[in-house]
Design a protein around this motif. Structure first.
Motif, PDB file in Angstrom:
ATOM      1  N   GLY A 235       0.795  -1.210   0.000  1.00 52.07           N
ATOM      2  CA  GLY A 235       0.000   0.000   0.000  1.00 52.07           C
ATOM      3  C   GLY A 235       0.830   1.262   0.000  1.00 52.07           C
ATOM      4  N   PHE A 236       1.966   1.255   0.706  1.00 48.77           N
ATOM      5  CA  PHE A 236       2.784   2.451   0.844  1.00 48.77           C
ATOM      6  C   PHE A 236       3.977   2.471  -0.117  1.00 48.77           C
ATOM      7  N   ASN A 237       4.075   1.496  -1.027  1.00 48.72           N
ATOM      8  CA  ASN A 237       5.238   1.388  -1.926  1.00 48.72           C
ATOM      9  C   ASN A 237       6.545   1.338  -1.141  1.00 48.72           C
ATOM     10  N   MET A 238       6.580   0.505  -0.104  1.00 53.89           N
ATOM     11  CA  MET A 238       7.755   0.398   0.761  1.00 53.89           C
ATOM     12  C   MET A 238       8.297  -1.026   0.803  1.00 53.89           C
ATOM     13  N   SER A 239       8.209  -1.755  -0.303  1.00 51.96           N
ATOM     14  CA  SER A 239       8.604  -3.163  -0.275  1.00 51.96           C
ATOM     15  C   SER A 239      10.074  -3.344   0.086  1.00 51.96           C
ATOM     16  N   GLY A 240      10.933  -2.441  -0.326  1.00 49.11           N
ATOM     17  CA  GLY A 240      12.352  -2.576  -0.015  1.00 49.11           C
ATOM     18  C   GLY A 240      12.708  -2.226   1.415  1.00 49.11           C
TER      19      GLY A 240
END
Length: 386
Positions: A235-240
């Protein structure tokens, strides 16, 4: 090199084997629709907070094992704001170094050897590893199309009597199906006053296209039997960034926290500060994410219908679940798509036996690539008419 007997029982991680590997494909430019990594950028405010936090002296030293008070309070406020769920920041919150660590570590934390763990079939591939590493017994929880919801009447009483843990995941990865509050109410009531516990994997919480996705903790009494594991990756584009948290049942939370004191030290303080900003300031971004993937879902389903290619209705998440043409299982069709159309997708088989004749297709691509992929897939309609 020799593996321990326990580790040797665990199958290789599908995505561990395939991510980053060179892909041999046909003559067209490759379109990668295999991995669920959001294609947008992390919101600027999160990055700025992270960058500034790097220079704070307290973030350059060991931190508290169980997280900063500000981070835990942001989790509490987020759940109250979005789901009207009250949480205690110390006893009902456990920060996680990526939700996969919590999902895989939970069986070791609360399940004894020889006890059953029900795993959704189809469902996320790495739940199984956690069960096997705990010397527990994995039992498929059969999910049937089109809704892929549990039918508890089909699970024998003998199985249930020895079941310590049940995994649920909605929106479902890989099928794109969603649960209602009634789905969770049924599960909570079934396992109330029993030794069985529930973990709900809420990784795709932001993506609910026809209605907002409910939290299992919204059900009265859910915290007596369940935890929910929340990820910021999608949801927050924080996969890394590899950060998430578990909330709910105090005993399960305490077990996870004890487990992590022996497997991890305190989470990097700057990461906690960036995540705190995300939880406190990015509600509008979550709505934008949902609107973007709903538009993509609508476009993809329209093109598939026009082409005559069958699919399972996608109600949430970021994947669409496609049956394979007659004569192909998922792995064979993956290779066919690679060589004939230069499209990389994931086979359904790693997600459970019920995925054997399916492929999982990610919509986490820019619109132009997604349109091109649908044109290439549309050209294969004759395969489905044989």
């Amino acid at each position: 090199m020799e593996y321990s007997r326990r580790l040797a029982r665990v199958p290789d991680s599908y995505f561990g084997k395939t991510m980053g590997q060179e892909v041999k494909h046909g003559p067209l430019p490759l379109i990668n629709m295999a991995v669920g990594v959001p294609d947008g950028e992390t919101p600027r405010g999160i990055l700025d907070t992270f960058a500034e936090a790097l220079y704070q002296p307290e973030n350059q030293k060991y931190g508290a094992f169980h997280g900063k008070a500000t981070f835990k309070q942001a989790i509490v406020q987020f759940y109250k704001r979005h789901y009207d769920v009250d949480l205690g920041p110390e006893e009902e919150v456990c920060i996680l170094y990526g939700t996969k660590n919590g999902l895989v570590g939970l069986p070791t934390s609360i399940v004894n050897p020889g006890e059953n763990v029900l795993l959704p079939d189809p469902g996320y591939t790495d739940y199984l590893a956690g069960v096997l590493l705990a010397d527990a017994i994995p039992v498929p929880l059969q999910l049937e199309p089109p809704h892929y919801l549990p039918d508890w009447t089909c699970v024998s009483s003998d199985i249930l009597s020895n079941t310590k843990l049940v995994y649920l995941t909605y929106p479902n990865n890989p099928t794109g199906s969603v649960a209602t509050l009634e789905t969770f109410e049924e599960a909570v009531q079934l396992f109330k006053n029993t030794p069985t516990r529930i973990v709900h994997d809420f990784a795709y919480s932001a993506f609910g296209f026809d209605a907002p996705n409910p939290s299992i903790l919204q059900v009265e009494g859910a915290k007596d039997v369940a935890i929910e594991i929340f990820s910021l990756s999608k949801g927050f584009n924080m996969s890394g960034f590899r950060v998430g948290f578990a909330v709910g049942n105090k005993t399960m939370i305490a077990a996870l926290k004890k487990y992590q004191t022996h497997t991890h030290a305190g989470m990097f303080g700057a990461l906690q500060d960036a995540t705190t900003y995300a939880l406190n300031h990015c509600d509008d971004f979550l709505l934008e994410q949902n609107a973007k993937f709903k538009r993509r879902r609508d476009n993809v389903e329209l093109k598939l219908r026009e082409s005559g290619i069958p699919f399972e209705p996608m109600k949430g998440g970021i994947f669409i679940w496609l049956p394979t043409p007659k004569g192909y299982d998922g792995e064979a069709f993956v290779q066919y798509l690679l060589q004939e159309q230069s499209i990389l997708v994931a086979p359904g088989i790693p997600f459970g036996e019920n995925g054997r004749h399916y492929i999982r297709v990610s919509l986490a691509l820019e619109d132009a690539q997604l349109d091109e992929a649908m044109e290439r897939l549309g050209s294969l309609a004759p395969l489905y008419q044989q």
